[in-house]
Design an enzyme around this catalytic site. Structure first.
Site, PDB file in Angstrom:
ATOM      1  N   HIS A 101       0.836  -1.203   0.000  1.00 42.41           N
ATOM      2  CA  HIS A 101       0.000   0.000   0.000  1.00 42.41           C
ATOM      3  C   HIS A 101       0.871   1.253   0.000  1.00 42.41           C
ATOM      4  O   HIS A 101       1.968   1.270   0.573  1.00 42.41           O
ATOM      5  CB  HIS A 101      -0.895   0.029   1.247  1.00 42.41           C
ATOM      6  CG  HIS A 101      -2.145  -0.760   1.098  1.00 42.41           C
ATOM      7  ND1 HIS A 101      -3.220  -0.329   0.357  1.00 42.41           N
ATOM      8  CD2 HIS A 101      -2.484  -1.972   1.592  1.00 42.41           C
ATOM      9  CE1 HIS A 101      -4.182  -1.242   0.416  1.00 42.41           C
ATOM     10  NE2 HIS A 101      -3.755  -2.241   1.145  1.00 42.41           N
ATOM     11  N   ALA A 125      13.833 -19.617   7.683  1.00 41.18           N
ATOM     12  CA  ALA A 125      12.604 -19.427   8.448  1.00 41.18           C
ATOM     13  C   ALA A 125      12.405 -17.987   8.899  1.00 41.18           C
ATOM     14  O   ALA A 125      13.355 -17.242   9.149  1.00 41.18           O
ATOM     15  CB  ALA A 125      12.619 -20.344   9.678  1.00 41.18           C
ATOM     16  N   ALA A 129      17.774 -16.720   8.445  1.00 43.75           N
ATOM     17  CA  ALA A 129      16.534 -16.711   9.217  1.00 43.75           C
ATOM     18  C   ALA A 129      16.272 -15.337   9.819  1.00 43.75           C
ATOM     19  O   ALA A 129      17.173 -14.682  10.349  1.00 43.75           O
ATOM     20  CB  ALA A 129      16.601 -17.761  10.325  1.00 43.75           C
ATOM     21  N   ARG A 148      21.348  -7.533   4.403  1.00 43.97           N
ATOM     22  CA  ARG A 148      22.556  -7.027   3.757  1.00 43.97           C
ATOM     23  C   ARG A 148      23.509  -8.196   3.483  1.00 43.97           C
ATOM     24  O   ARG A 148      23.491  -9.199   4.204  1.00 43.97           O
ATOM     25  CB  ARG A 148      23.263  -5.995   4.649  1.00 43.97           C
ATOM     26  CG  ARG A 148      22.397  -4.780   4.967  1.00 43.97           C
ATOM     27  CD  ARG A 148      23.156  -3.747   5.760  1.00 43.97           C
ATOM     28  NE  ARG A 148      22.300  -2.644   6.173  1.00 43.97           N
ATOM     29  CZ  ARG A 148      21.953  -1.631   5.399  1.00 43.97           C
ATOM     30  NH1 ARG A 148      22.395  -1.585   4.154  1.00 43.97           N
ATOM     31  NH2 ARG A 148      21.171  -0.667   5.854  1.00 43.97           N
TER      32      ARG A 148
END
Length: 207
Positions: free
Chosen positions: A132, A162, A180, A200
């Protein structure tokens, strides 16, 4: 003996469910396996290859304006309670062969999500090809501001670990790893390990 019988019954049941769904659509291969609690909406817009397994509680909604909203290649497993959804003119989710989608993953394909071959998407990851607007200078609630939909591409052999978030407009390069908990807000080069919020580069994974 009882455990063996229960496992055999479960295996037979998931194959029967798969064949039942396949009997309603020529675009679903008869080898499809479906565990209990799985729901498929807009069945006519779903295309499924050989040896695909939807585990317990998976929700598939292929309600795109395209001919096929969701296309799934051969030997793909989608683990329990994952949700794949796409709608609109550009709504699309395409998953390549031998890819695994972990437990409780959400993939929102409104702007198009392309996932290559041999990809791993680990559990509780959020991949959404839409966002949005949030212009504070106008007196329109963020929820009612225009939505942008660019698309996401996760290339062959990548691993998104995960609890990650992959935002719209991002490409995750072939053979790269997203550690993760990372939030991916920009392109990830091929064969690169990225981590953090925002993600990064940590090191090269080049051979």
């Amino acid at each position: 003996m009882a455990d063996y019988m229960l496992r055999a019954t479960d295996s037979l049941s998931r194959r029967v469910r798969g064949r039942l769904y396949a009997s309603f659509s020529p675009h679903l291969h008869r080898s499809l396996r479906i565990d209990r609690g799985t729901r498929i909406r807009s069945l006519h817009k779903l295309k499924v290859g050989v040896n695909v397994w939807f585990k317990e509680g998976v929700l598939i909604n292929a309600r795109s304006d395209r001919e096929f909203g969701i296309e799934i290649g051969d030997d793909v497993t989608i683990r329990s309670y994952s949700y794949l959804d796409c709608y609109g003119a550009n709504g699309r989710i395409a998953i390549g062969a031998r890819t695994g989608i972990g437990q409780s993953v959400y993939i929102g394909g409104n702007g198009g999500v392309i996932i290559g071959n041999d990809v791993m998407i680990s559990g509780h990851t959020y991949i959404v090809a839409a966002t949005h607007g949030f212009d504070p200078s106008i007196s329109i609630p963020y929820a009612k501001q225009p939505e942008t939909r660019v698309g996401i591409c996760i290339e062959d052999g990548a691993w998104v670990a995960a609890n990650c978030v992959v935002v719209d407009g991002v490409t995750v390069g072939a053979g790269s790893v997203v550690a993760a908990g990372a939030v991916v807000t920009r392109d990830v080069p091929e064969r690169t390990l990225v981590a953090g919020v925002p993600a990064r580069p940590v090191r090269s994974l080049a051979r």
